[in-house]
Design a protein around this motif. Structure first.
Motif, PDB file in Angstrom:
ATOM      1  N   UNK A 269       2.518 -12.434  -4.878  1.00 23.22           N
ATOM      2  CA  UNK A 269       3.110 -11.127  -4.557  1.00 23.22           C
ATOM      3  C   UNK A 269       4.632 -11.177  -4.634  1.00 23.22           C
ATOM      4  N   UNK A 270       5.230 -12.261  -4.091  1.00 17.33           N
ATOM      5  CA  UNK A 270       6.677 -12.359  -4.087  1.00 17.33           C
ATOM      6  C   UNK A 270       7.238 -12.493  -5.496  1.00 17.33           C
ATOM      7  N   UNK A 271       6.515 -13.211  -6.365  1.00 20.36           N
ATOM      8  CA  UNK A 271       6.971 -13.344  -7.749  1.00 20.36           C
ATOM      9  C   UNK A 271       6.989 -11.992  -8.451  1.00 20.36           C
ATOM     10  N   UNK A 272       5.995 -11.165  -8.124  1.00 14.20           N
ATOM     11  CA  UNK A 272       5.919  -9.827  -8.715  1.00 14.20           C
ATOM     12  C   UNK A 272       7.112  -8.984  -8.283  1.00 14.20           C
ATOM     13  N   UNK A 273       7.438  -9.035  -6.997  1.00 14.56           N
ATOM     14  CA  UNK A 273       8.573  -8.268  -6.490  1.00 14.56           C
ATOM     15  C   UNK A 273       9.893  -8.756  -7.075  1.00 14.56           C
TER      16      UNK A 273
ATOM     17  N   UNK B 262      -7.046   1.048 -13.358  1.00 12.19           N
ATOM     18  CA  UNK B 262      -6.192   0.325 -14.293  1.00 12.19           C
ATOM     19  C   UNK B 262      -5.195  -0.472 -13.462  1.00 12.19           C
ATOM     20  N   UNK B 263      -5.033  -1.728 -13.801  1.00 13.85           N
ATOM     21  CA  UNK B 263      -4.213  -2.628 -12.986  1.00 13.85           C
ATOM     22  C   UNK B 263      -2.754  -2.187 -12.871  1.00 13.85           C
ATOM     23  N   UNK B 264      -2.255  -1.432 -13.862  1.00 17.50           N
ATOM     24  CA  UNK B 264      -0.854  -0.998 -13.825  1.00 17.50           C
ATOM     25  C   UNK B 264      -0.571  -0.010 -12.689  1.00 17.50           C
ATOM     26  N   UNK B 265      -1.597   0.708 -12.238  1.00 20.04           N
ATOM     27  CA  UNK B 265      -1.385   1.742 -11.227  1.00 20.04           C
ATOM     28  C   UNK B 265      -0.772   1.165  -9.954  1.00 20.04           C
ATOM     29  N   UNK B 266      -1.234   0.008  -9.545  1.00 24.02           N
ATOM     30  CA  UNK B 266      -0.659  -0.632  -8.358  1.00 24.02           C
ATOM     31  C   UNK B 266       0.389  -1.669  -8.715  1.00 24.02           C
ATOM     32  N   UNK B 267       0.181  -2.367  -9.825  1.00 25.07           N
ATOM     33  CA  UNK B 267       1.101  -3.437 -10.199  1.00 25.07           C
ATOM     34  C   UNK B 267       2.492  -2.900 -10.500  1.00 25.07           C
ATOM     35  N   UNK B 268       2.583  -1.767 -11.213  1.00 30.22           N
ATOM     36  CA  UNK B 268       3.899  -1.235 -11.561  1.00 30.22           C
ATOM     37  C   UNK B 268       4.641  -0.768 -10.319  1.00 30.22           C
ATOM     38  N   UNK B 269       3.923  -0.136  -9.383  1.00 26.40           N
ATOM     39  CA  UNK B 269       4.563   0.317  -8.140  1.00 26.40           C
ATOM     40  C   UNK B 269       5.178  -0.865  -7.410  1.00 26.40           C
ATOM     41  N   UNK B 270       4.423  -1.939  -7.296  1.00 25.32           N
ATOM     42  CA  UNK B 270       4.888  -3.102  -6.555  1.00 25.32           C
ATOM     43  C   UNK B 270       5.943  -3.891  -7.323  1.00 25.32           C
ATOM     44  N   UNK B 271       5.739  -4.044  -8.629  1.00 27.35           N
ATOM     45  CA  UNK B 271       6.634  -4.885  -9.428  1.00 27.35           C
ATOM     46  C   UNK B 271       7.969  -4.215  -9.711  1.00 27.35           C
ATOM     47  N   UNK B 272       7.941  -2.906 -10.020  1.00 28.62           N
ATOM     48  CA  UNK B 272       9.153  -2.241 -10.490  1.00 28.62           C
ATOM     49  C   UNK B 272       9.515  -0.981  -9.701  1.00 28.62           C
ATOM     50  N   UNK B 273       8.522  -0.287  -9.140  1.00 30.46           N
ATOM     51  CA  UNK B 273       8.825   0.933  -8.398  1.00 30.46           C
ATOM     52  C   UNK B 273       9.614   0.666  -7.135  1.00 30.46           C
TER      53      UNK B 273
ATOM     54  N   UNK C 178      13.661   7.364   0.118  1.00 28.43           N
ATOM     55  CA  UNK C 178      12.996   6.825   1.300  1.00 28.43           C
ATOM     56  C   UNK C 178      11.569   7.344   1.420  1.00 28.43           C
ATOM     57  N   UNK C 179      11.365   8.614   1.036  1.00 31.09           N
ATOM     58  CA  UNK C 179      10.018   9.185   1.083  1.00 31.09           C
ATOM     59  C   UNK C 179       9.093   8.475   0.098  1.00 31.09           C
ATOM     60  N   UNK C 180       9.608   8.166  -1.073  1.00 22.12           N
ATOM     61  CA  UNK C 180       8.799   7.444  -2.052  1.00 22.12           C
ATOM     62  C   UNK C 180       8.420   6.056  -1.535  1.00 22.12           C
ATOM     63  N   UNK C 181       9.372   5.400  -0.867  1.00 20.95           N
ATOM     64  CA  UNK C 181       9.115   4.061  -0.353  1.00 20.95           C
ATOM     65  C   UNK C 181       8.168   4.074   0.839  1.00 20.95           C
ATOM     66  N   UNK C 182       8.280   5.091   1.687  1.00 24.36           N
ATOM     67  CA  UNK C 182       7.490   5.117   2.927  1.00 24.36           C
ATOM     68  C   UNK C 182       6.196   5.919   2.819  1.00 24.36           C
ATOM     69  N   UNK C 183       6.084   6.791   1.779  1.00 18.85           N
ATOM     70  CA  UNK C 183       4.876   7.613   1.638  1.00 18.85           C
ATOM     71  C   UNK C 183       4.075   7.234   0.398  1.00 18.85           C
ATOM     72  N   UNK C 184       4.733   7.271  -0.770  1.00 22.50           N
ATOM     73  CA  UNK C 184       4.013   6.963  -2.004  1.00 22.50           C
ATOM     74  C   UNK C 184       3.554   5.508  -2.042  1.00 22.50           C
TER      75      UNK C 184
ATOM     76  N   UNK D 181       2.763   3.266   0.475  1.00 24.98           N
ATOM     77  CA  UNK D 181       1.544   2.977   1.243  1.00 24.98           C
ATOM     78  C   UNK D 181       0.295   3.637   0.670  1.00 24.98           C
ATOM     79  N   UNK D 182       0.444   4.879   0.159  1.00 22.62           N
ATOM     80  CA  UNK D 182      -0.703   5.557  -0.433  1.00 22.62           C
ATOM     81  C   UNK D 182      -1.190   4.809  -1.662  1.00 22.62           C
ATOM     82  N   UNK D 183      -0.233   4.411  -2.518  1.00 20.08           N
ATOM     83  CA  UNK D 183      -0.589   3.742  -3.771  1.00 20.08           C
ATOM     84  C   UNK D 183      -1.228   2.383  -3.529  1.00 20.08           C
ATOM     85  N   UNK D 184      -0.808   1.687  -2.480  1.00 20.72           N
ATOM     86  CA  UNK D 184      -1.263   0.313  -2.283  1.00 20.72           C
ATOM     87  C   UNK D 184      -2.384   0.161  -1.263  1.00 20.72           C
ATOM     88  N   UNK D 185      -2.460   1.070  -0.260  1.00 16.82           N
ATOM     89  CA  UNK D 185      -3.387   0.811   0.835  1.00 16.82           C
ATOM     90  C   UNK D 185      -4.367   1.956   1.121  1.00 16.82           C
ATOM     91  N   UNK D 186      -3.870   3.182   1.279  1.00 11.87           N
ATOM     92  CA  UNK D 186      -4.684   4.243   1.848  1.00 11.87           C
ATOM     93  C   UNK D 186      -5.667   4.901   0.883  1.00 11.87           C
TER      94      UNK D 186
END
Length: 275
Positions: free
Chosen positions: A1-5, A71-82, A132-138, A140-145
């Protein structure tokens, strides 16, 4: 995970540094404010192109079933680059704000301090809140909820970045003195069109697609999706509508100014011929 970030955390600040070092060599008369502004816009365009490509891939891969297709990019891109980009961009916007007001000679901008940060947040409150809204709302939704569902809609949200390169190009063209050329006018039309389609009309389209999947009328879709999804969409959509109105007003003012200038030039030409 850390390498991705780390990949995104290195990429965007690294590009910013490269542009900031390279541009003064090409444009020797530019101030620090000019260099930082253009560097920020170039990095924003790079991120936007990456997000758009990721969005096209995800959306085209998940059309068959917009709820369960993955598709793996949906979560991977958010975490890696978003996430790294949003964090970087707040800092880059602060630098752009700082140097812009420093060049203007404001006494508060003689050095970085809590006051300059406070002035930046107050001046660019909506943009900071949006990030901040993207970081705190989008995030968590994209990765967990969302429980591994709805990759199609995450891909659609990536497509909101389509307008960013046009917005950035417009500001860069103004910076290099090309605001009166026909290309700037064409780009302005592309800004309005892409912004409306991909940052405003995209949201009712996503609700319509969801309704089509479950055979629901569009007006009843908000009642059938989780509250956090509706709130997240509203938090993202509301500033887009506000910025679109500002873009329309700016475009109208530019049109009126150019029309007035052309009219004055024609009048002067007629008087000169009469004399």
């Amino acid at each position: 995970m850390w390498r991705v970030l780390v990949s995104g955390a290195v990429l965007f600040p690294g590009l910013f540094i490269v542009f900031r070092k390279t541009l003064p060599v090409i444009f020797r008369r530019w101030s620090d404010a000019d260099v930082v502004l253009v560097s920020e816009r170039l990095v924003s365009s790079v991120h936007a192109i990456m997000a758009t490509m990721a969005g096209i891939i995800v959306v085209s891969s998940c059309r068959e079933n917009v709820i369960t297709n993955r598709h793996w990019l949906a979560t991977s891109f958010v975490l890696s680059y978003g996430v790294p980009y949003m964090a970087y961009d707040v800092f880059a916007m602060y630098l752009s704000h700082y140097y812009r007001f420093q060049v203007k000679g404001h006494e508060d901008y003689r050095g970085h301090s809590l006051r300059t940060i406070s002035l930046f947040v107050r001046k660019e409150f909506l943009l900071v809140l949006h990030h901040l809204a993207l970081l705190t709302i989008l995030l968590p939704i994209a990765l967990f909820f969302r429980e591994d569902q709805g990759d199609f809609f995450i891909g659609c949200l990536f497509l909101t970045e389509i307008s960013t390169p046009f917005v950035s190009l417009g500001k860069i063209m103004i910076q290099v003195g090309l605001q009166d050329c026909w290309l700037h006018k064409v780009n302005g039309c592309m800004v309005l069109l892409s912004f409306f389609l991909c940052r405003i009309a995209l949201f009712p389209y996503m609700y319509w697609v969801y309704g089509e999947h479950y055979s629901l009328p569009l007006y009843s879709v908000p009642l059938h999706i989780p509250l956090y999804a509706n709130l997240g969409n509203m938090c993202i959509l509301a500033p887009q509508v506000y910025w679109f109105v500002l873009l329309c007003r700016k475009g109208y003012r530019l049109y009126k100014r150019q029309h007035s200038t052309n009219h004055q030039d024609q009048t002067s030409s007629i008087h000169a011929k009469a004399e």
